[in-house]
Design a protein around this motif. Structure first.
Motif, PDB file in Angstrom:
ATOM      1  N   ASN A   1      -4.633  -3.532  -6.159  1.00 19.55           N
ATOM      2  CA  ASN A   1      -5.031  -3.859  -4.792  1.00 19.55           C
ATOM      3  C   ASN A   1      -6.550  -3.941  -4.680  1.00 19.55           C
ATOM      4  N   TYR A   2      -7.049  -5.058  -4.176  1.00 20.36           N
ATOM      5  CA  TYR A   2      -8.476  -5.287  -4.021  1.00 20.36           C
ATOM      6  C   TYR A   2      -8.823  -5.066  -2.544  1.00 20.36           C
ATOM      7  N   VAL A   3      -9.621  -4.045  -2.284  1.00 21.04           N
ATOM      8  CA  VAL A   3      -9.924  -3.650  -0.907  1.00 21.04           C
ATOM      9  C   VAL A   3     -10.910  -4.641  -0.281  1.00 21.04           C
ATOM     10  N   VAL A   4     -10.503  -5.197   0.876  1.00 28.06           N
ATOM     11  CA  VAL A   4     -11.354  -6.110   1.625  1.00 28.06           C
ATOM     12  C   VAL A   4     -12.044  -5.393   2.779  1.00 28.06           C
ATOM     13  N   ALA A   5     -11.269  -4.591   3.499  1.00 30.07           N
ATOM     14  CA  ALA A   5     -11.807  -3.834   4.635  1.00 30.07           C
ATOM     15  C   ALA A   5     -11.035  -2.534   4.748  1.00 30.07           C
ATOM     16  N   THR A   6     -11.669  -1.514   5.311  1.00 30.61           N
ATOM     17  CA  THR A   6     -11.027  -0.196   5.439  1.00 30.61           C
ATOM     18  C   THR A   6     -10.529   0.063   6.840  1.00 30.61           C
ATOM     19  N   LYS A   7     -10.840  -0.789   7.794  1.00 34.65           N
ATOM     20  CA  LYS A   7     -10.369  -0.605   9.171  1.00 34.65           C
ATOM     21  C   LYS A   7      -9.849  -1.912   9.698  1.00 34.65           C
TER      22      LYS A   7
ATOM     23  N   ASN B   1       0.098   3.510  -4.544  1.00 33.84           N
ATOM     24  CA  ASN B   1      -1.289   3.305  -4.961  1.00 33.84           C
ATOM     25  C   ASN B   1      -1.347   2.519  -6.270  1.00 33.84           C
TER      26      ASN B   1
ATOM     27  N   GLY C   1       0.789  -1.226   0.000  1.00 31.02           N
ATOM     28  CA  GLY C   1       0.000   0.000   0.000  1.00 31.02           C
ATOM     29  C   GLY C   1       0.813   1.263   0.000  1.00 31.02           C
TER      30      GLY C   1
ATOM     31  N   ASP D   1      -4.336   0.031  -8.804  1.00 24.17           N
ATOM     32  CA  ASP D   1      -5.623  -0.646  -8.950  1.00 24.17           C
ATOM     33  C   ASP D   1      -5.461  -2.161  -8.899  1.00 24.17           C
TER      34      ASP D   1
END
Length: 355
Positions: free
Chosen positions: A349-355, A345, A342, A347
């Protein structure tokens, strides 16, 4: 493995014998099974005959991921008068030990195992059909399957950490063949090295063409006689796994060449090739001082530099930088790890959770 230590626990719920005419190939099993544990610390343990049941395996067991398993098949026959026999079991034991050696699995005393099998067959001898042709397993599509996912925190893939690794250029065996399963992520494609090297370098055909390492795609950097570096990886010809990291490295390198995104530290002029390359070219470029580096790529290893290749009784030494990486692998690794963690930046990277 000592037959004298064999213990027997008989089932308290014996199954009813099915009529031979109703047997479906390889789907009916007798009341008991033979188990003999082994560990690298203590060797073979005491054999035991126990009620037939499922076996308890950790989902991280090597056999499930790298197919480090083997099997043997033999038949027990009932003769006229009630005598029960095994047909040439010593041949099965010899073949099984040969298979075990190939997979770096533990060898065993064949005569001792035969004695244990005799005890098992004796206990379950009533299950031997009287009619011929009713007692073996069959190769067929599975009727059940389990898809599972496990996670684990990881450090360096190799025990020595992020350092250059040695590869054994095997000319005795091949990993895959044209028309085979080499291009697929299958456990059967993986085999350990037992030559004192970190992994096998799988070579194909009499020309000793590079395909893959044990768990990595391969990249070679060679300078042409004009001084231009060429980043080379074998093409996806059906024998090569289309690795995610392989594709990522090629994409980053090609983006650098095209100017989409220049990578700091990567040579300004570099050629990116998916083409066949064999050990003769590796050896020749090494002799001429044009071999820049060789590295593997994979999900586990990310980018792993290679320091030497055991080949034809000698060793080909591969240049490595002060930190182990070369002038091409280092900036590619920096960019790739930056994206994965991270810091950069992307694309990809596949976002699983933001916290």
């Amino acid at each position: 493995m000592k037959p004298s230590l064999l213990t027997v626990t008989k089932t308290t719920s014996p199954k009813e014998l099915p009529p031979s005419k109703s047997l479906i190939f390889g789907q009916t099993f007798s009341d008991h099974m033979l188990r003999i544990p082994w560990t690298d610390a203590t060797g073979w343990g005491a054999p035991s005959i126990v009620p037939f049941s499922t076996i308890n395996l950790s989902p991280s067991s090597t056999v499930l991921h790298y197919a480090q398993s083997l099997f043997e098949g033999m038949k027990a026959y009932r003769h006229a008068g009630g005598t029960v026999t095994l047909f040439r079991p010593e041949m099965n034991m010899k073949r099984m030990n040969t298979s075990a050696q190939r997979l770096v699995l533990p060898a065993f005393n064949g005569n001792a195992l035969i004695e244990c099998i005799k005890a098992l067959v004796t206990i379950d001898r009533k299950w031997i059909p009287n009619e011929p042709g009713h007692n073996t397993l069959v190769i067929a599509p599975p009727k059940e399957a389990l898809l599972f996912v496990i996670t684990c925190p990881v450090g360096p893939y190799y025990p020595q950490g992020f350092k250059p690794v040695p590869l054994y250029g095997t000319t005795e065996y091949i990993r895959a063949a044209p028309g085979g399963i080499g291009a697929y992520k299958l456990a059967a494609n993986y085999g350990p090295s037992n030559q004192g090297y970190a992994q096998n370098l799988w070579l194909q055909g009499p020309g000793h063409w590079l395909t893959e390492a044990g768990t990595m795609n391969l990249f070679v950097v060679i300078k042409d006689r004009g001084g231009v570096s060429e980043l080379i990886t074998p093409p996806l010809d059906g024998m090569i796994l289309p690795g995610v990291t392989r594709d990522s490295v090629l994409t980053l390198a090609r983006n650098h060449v095209s100017g989409v995104k220049r990578l700091q530290g990567l040579p300004d002029t570099i050629k990116v090739s998916e083409r066949p390359i064999n050990m003769a070219e590796i050896v020749q470029s090494s002799k001429e001082g044009r071999l820049v580096e060789l590295f593997g790529t994979g999900t586990a290893a990310v980018i792993s530099p290679v320091e030497r290749i055991g080949y034809n009784g000698g060793e080909v030494m591969i240049p490595t930088g002060e930190d182990g990486m070369g002038p091409v692998s280092r900036p590619l690794w920096t960019e790739l790890v930056g994206i994965q963690t991270g810091a950069i930046n992307s694309d990809w990277n596949y976002v699983v959770a933001t916290k």
